[in-house]
Design a protein around this motif. Structure first.
Motif, PDB file in Angstrom:
ATOM      1  N   TRP A   1       0.837  -1.197   0.000  1.00  0.00           N
ATOM      2  CA  TRP A   1       0.000   0.000   0.000  1.00  0.00           C
ATOM      3  C   TRP A   1       0.876   1.252   0.000  1.00  0.00           C
ATOM      4  N   LYS A   2       1.902   1.262   0.858  1.00  0.00           N
ATOM      5  CA  LYS A   2       2.806   2.420   0.919  1.00  0.00           C
ATOM      6  C   LYS A   2       3.585   2.568  -0.382  1.00  0.00           C
TER       7      LYS A   2
ATOM      8  N   SER B   1      -0.853   7.131   1.360  1.00  0.00           N
ATOM      9  CA  SER B   1      -0.231   8.029   2.334  1.00  0.00           C
ATOM     10  C   SER B   1      -1.177   8.466   3.444  1.00  0.00           C
TER      11      SER B   1
END
Length: 84
Positions: free
Chosen positions: A57-58, A63
């Motif tokens: 996801w990052k 964010s």
């Protein structure tokens, strides 16, 4: 890229639900003095999977702050296993 982030968030959400259920199963097994080794190993595997998903996801550009378990439960209650 947003679609990828949203898909990962859906996976994270579903995994959180599974983890909560697994924790309930472990709690129930411990309360009834049963062996919870298998359920505990499944939960540890889910935690490892969660770590990978958060990393993805990052890396995909996620964010915003991810909700913690309490916030997640407030938005979407999960059925708990029945106690005997």
């Amino acid at each position: 890229m947003d679609n990828r982030i949203n898909e990962i968030r859906r996976k994270i959400s579903a995994l959180r639900d599974e983890m909560i259920v697994a924790e309930g199963v472990i709690r129930d097994q411990v309360n009834h003095d049963h062996d919870c080794t298998e359920a505990a190993h499944r939960l540890l595997a889910m935690r490892s999977e969660m770590t990978v998903l958060i990393g993805q996801w990052k890396a995909a550009g996620g964010s915003e702050r991810l909700p913690d378990v309490r916030e997640h439960l407030k938005r979407q209650p999960v059925a708990r296993p029945k106690k005997d």
